[in-house]
Each structure stands twice: as structure tokens, then as C-alpha cells.
Design a protein around this motif. Structure first.
Motif, PDB file in Angstrom:
ATOM      1  N   THR A 198       3.880   1.506  -0.962  1.00  0.00           N
ATOM      2  CA  THR A 198       4.693   1.650  -2.199  1.00  0.00           C
ATOM      3  C   THR A 198       3.832   2.033  -3.482  1.00  0.00           C
ATOM      4  O   THR A 198       4.420   2.827  -4.134  1.00  0.00           O
ATOM      5  CB  THR A 198       5.284   0.430  -2.628  1.00  0.00           C
ATOM      6  OG1 THR A 198       6.133  -0.212  -1.634  1.00  0.00           O
ATOM      7  CG2 THR A 198       6.093   0.178  -3.807  1.00  0.00           C
ATOM      8  N   ASN A 199       2.616   1.853  -3.377  1.00  0.00           N
ATOM      9  CA  ASN A 199       1.750   2.132  -4.784  1.00  0.00           C
ATOM     10  C   ASN A 199       1.124   3.476  -4.483  1.00  0.00           C
ATOM     11  O   ASN A 199       0.641   4.030  -5.416  1.00  0.00           O
ATOM     12  CB  ASN A 199       0.596   1.052  -4.764  1.00  0.00           C
ATOM     13  CG  ASN A 199       1.403  -0.410  -5.100  1.00  0.00           C
ATOM     14  OD1 ASN A 199       2.555  -0.458  -5.967  1.00  0.00           O
ATOM     15  ND2 ASN A 199       0.956  -1.563  -4.833  1.00  0.00           N
ATOM     16  N   TYR A 200       0.989   3.825  -3.040  1.00  0.00           N
ATOM     17  CA  TYR A 200       0.007   5.074  -2.929  1.00  0.00           C
ATOM     18  C   TYR A 200       0.929   6.074  -1.831  1.00  0.00           C
ATOM     19  O   TYR A 200       1.621   5.208  -0.993  1.00  0.00           O
ATOM     20  CB  TYR A 200      -1.228   4.771  -2.425  1.00  0.00           C
ATOM     21  CG  TYR A 200      -2.132   3.814  -3.217  1.00  0.00           C
ATOM     22  CD1 TYR A 200      -2.690   4.423  -4.688  1.00  0.00           C
ATOM     23  CD2 TYR A 200      -2.096   2.396  -2.941  1.00  0.00           C
ATOM     24  CE1 TYR A 200      -3.312   3.507  -5.422  1.00  0.00           C
ATOM     25  CE2 TYR A 200      -2.834   1.715  -3.888  1.00  0.00           C
ATOM     26  CZ  TYR A 200      -3.263   2.181  -5.086  1.00  0.00           C
ATOM     27  OH  TYR A 200      -4.086   1.530  -5.994  1.00  0.00           O
ATOM     28  N   PRO A 201       0.824   7.277  -2.095  1.00  0.00           N
ATOM     29  CA  PRO A 201       1.516   8.215  -1.132  1.00  0.00           C
ATOM     30  C   PRO A 201       0.703   8.017   0.364  1.00  0.00           C
ATOM     31  O   PRO A 201      -0.409   8.090   0.182  1.00  0.00           O
ATOM     32  CB  PRO A 201       1.399   9.640  -1.508  1.00  0.00           C
ATOM     33  CG  PRO A 201       0.952   9.354  -2.879  1.00  0.00           C
ATOM     34  CD  PRO A 201       0.336   8.059  -3.163  1.00  0.00           C
ATOM     35  N   PHE A 202       1.410   7.780   1.351  1.00  0.00           N
ATOM     36  CA  PHE A 202       1.034   7.671   2.655  1.00  0.00           C
ATOM     37  C   PHE A 202       1.636   8.761   3.521  1.00  0.00           C
ATOM     38  O   PHE A 202       2.675   8.715   3.911  1.00  0.00           O
ATOM     39  CB  PHE A 202       1.239   6.374   3.299  1.00  0.00           C
ATOM     40  CG  PHE A 202       0.415   5.858   4.163  1.00  0.00           C
ATOM     41  CD1 PHE A 202      -0.553   5.243   4.033  1.00  0.00           C
ATOM     42  CD2 PHE A 202       0.903   6.158   5.692  1.00  0.00           C
ATOM     43  CE1 PHE A 202      -1.401   4.707   5.542  1.00  0.00           C
ATOM     44  CE2 PHE A 202       0.254   5.709   6.793  1.00  0.00           C
ATOM     45  CZ  PHE A 202      -1.017   5.097   6.464  1.00  0.00           C
ATOM     46  N   PRO A 219       5.740  11.538   1.711  1.00  0.00           N
ATOM     47  CA  PRO A 219       4.978  10.391   2.096  1.00  0.00           C
ATOM     48  C   PRO A 219       6.214   9.600   2.749  1.00  0.00           C
ATOM     49  O   PRO A 219       7.512   9.501   2.624  1.00  0.00           O
ATOM     50  CB  PRO A 219       4.936   9.641   0.676  1.00  0.00           C
ATOM     51  CG  PRO A 219       4.976  10.825  -0.274  1.00  0.00           C
ATOM     52  CD  PRO A 219       5.753  11.702   0.171  1.00  0.00           C
ATOM     53  N   GLU A 267       1.069  -1.199   0.126  1.00  0.00           N
ATOM     54  CA  GLU A 267       0.112   0.140  -0.149  1.00  0.00           C
ATOM     55  C   GLU A 267       1.035   1.444   0.130  1.00  0.00           C
ATOM     56  O   GLU A 267       0.388   2.127  -0.821  1.00  0.00           O
ATOM     57  CB  GLU A 267      -0.971   0.042   1.364  1.00  0.00           C
ATOM     58  CG  GLU A 267      -1.840   1.108   1.310  1.00  0.00           C
ATOM     59  CD  GLU A 267      -3.031   0.917   0.208  1.00  0.00           C
ATOM     60  OE1 GLU A 267      -3.683   1.967   0.126  1.00  0.00           O
ATOM     61  OE2 GLU A 267      -3.242  -0.152  -0.342  1.00  0.00           O
TER      62      GLU A 267
END
Length: 217
Positions: free
Chosen positions: A84-88, A96, A82
């Protein structure tokens, strides 16, 4: 009755299992605490433990990375995927948070490998290994001296600058966190308004009036 060797293998196997379900988080804000991490990552599973990793390159106790132990390996992989694929974002951090699988070398309390054997012997100065050992010793001393010199330079000449940058970063993070909170509240009010007009039949009446077909599926 188990032997010490068997017990060591069992302990190391348990440690490897722990490593497989642990995630390394980097680029953390100075405002992030254990409670913040548990709350933010609770959506991916049960956070068993959080261990902050101190940054030894600066003379200030400000951790910017952490080891997060999840309940199982599946949860750890889902968390990494999650992030890696989306900014958190976490605690309003402008950049991120990064996540990757933890490695054995990251744990300060890691047990020694059960089958590793350390042999000590005297080496004659004429032995080629003596030259290698001497070079390694000198390299370690040089590295230690350079590290201490770097810390002294940072603590004297960059103390004020570092604290100023840190204060600015914290202020920016607080502003971003406040903005994110206000945006969330605004969106929530919009969803509440939409829900209310759906529940009281306003959307159905408007649809019949304008000849629009509504599909809620």
C-alpha cells in the motif's frame, strides 16, 4: 463427544482464522505463477498457499488476481502495508500489484455459517413476498442473459483485438523485466566495486591524501 453444531462452529472459526491471514492480490500479470508469487512474497513471511481467481467476465482462462494465504495474520498485515505504501512490481508488470485483506465472500469453498437457518415455504401469489421473489427471479435471468451476450460479443468481435493487446502487454512486461534485471546487475557491480576499494584500502589512502575523514558507522 462433539455435536455436529459444535463441529460446524469449529470449522467456521478455523476458516475465519484462515481469512484473517489471507491477502487478495489484484492487477497481476498473466506471466505470474504460484512459484513467482511465493518467491516475491517470501520476504514478508511463509506463503502457505496461492489460489488464483478466474476472471469470468472474459472467455479466456487468464487470472489477474489471487488469494495468498500467509502463515499468520501479522505477516499478512505487513505485506498489505508494504504494497500500500510502496509500488510493488511482479514479473515486470508496468503497473504495481495491489493488495488488500481478503474477505469471506472471495472464497469459493467457504463453509456455511454454523448458525444460519434456511427455511423453505410455499408463497401464495397474493403474498407481497411472492412479488419480490418473482422480481428477483426475473432480475437473475436478465443478468445471466446479459452476461452470456457480453461473452459472445467479446469472443467474436474482440477476440483478435484482445489477443493483440495481451501479446503487446506481455512483450512490454518482458522488456521491463529485462531492463529491471540489467539495472539490478549494474547496481550490483557498482556495489562490488565500492566494496573492493574499501577492502583494499584505496578509500583510506584517498581520504588521507585529500584530508577527508571517513566514517563507516
Amino acid at each position: 463427544m462433539t455435536t455436529s453444531s459444535e463441529e460446524a462452529r469449529k470449522t467456521y472459526a478455523e476458516f475465519e482464522e484462515k481469512v484473517s491471514r489471507t491477502v487478495f492480490l489484484d492487477n497481476l500479470s498473466a506471466q505470474v505463477t504460484t512459484a513467482v508469487i511465493k518467491q516475491a512474497l517470501g520476504q514478508f513471511g511463509n506463503v502457505m498457499n496461492v489460489e488464483f481467481i478466474p476472471n469470468y467476465t472474459i472467455p479466456y482462462p487468464i487470472p489477474q488476481s489471487a488469494l495468498v494465504e500467509m502463515e499468520n495474520e501479522k505477516q499478512a498485515k505487513a505485506l498489505i502495508s508494504e504494497m500500500t505504501n510502496y509500488p510493488f512490481m511482479m514479473s515486470g508488470m508496468p503497473r504495481p500489484v495491489r493488495a488488500k485483506p481478503a474477505k469471506i465472500e472471495m472464497f469459493a469453498d467457504r463453509p456455511p455459517p454454523p448458525d444460519r437457518k434456511i427455511q423453505v415455504r410455499w408463497v401464495d401469489p397474493s403474498d407481497p413476498d411472492f412479488v419480490v421473489a418473482k422480481k428477483l427471479k426475473q432480475l437473475c435471468k436478465k443478468h445471466n442473459a446479459e452476461q452470456l451476450a457480453l461473452i459472445k460479443v467479446m469472443s467474436k468481435s474482440r477476440h483478435t483485438s484482445f489477443l493483440a493487446r495481451l501479446q503487446h502487454q506481455l512483450e512490454e512486461e518482458e522488456k521491463l523485466a529485462k531492463h529491471q534485471e540489467e539495472t539490478l546487475k549494474t547496481n550490483y557491480k557498482k556495489y562490488e566495486m565500492i566494496e573492493s576499494i574499501v577492502q583494499d584500502g584505496t578509500t583510506s589512502r584517498l581520504a588521507r591524501h585529500y584530508g577527508v575523514r571517513l566514517d563507516y558507522d
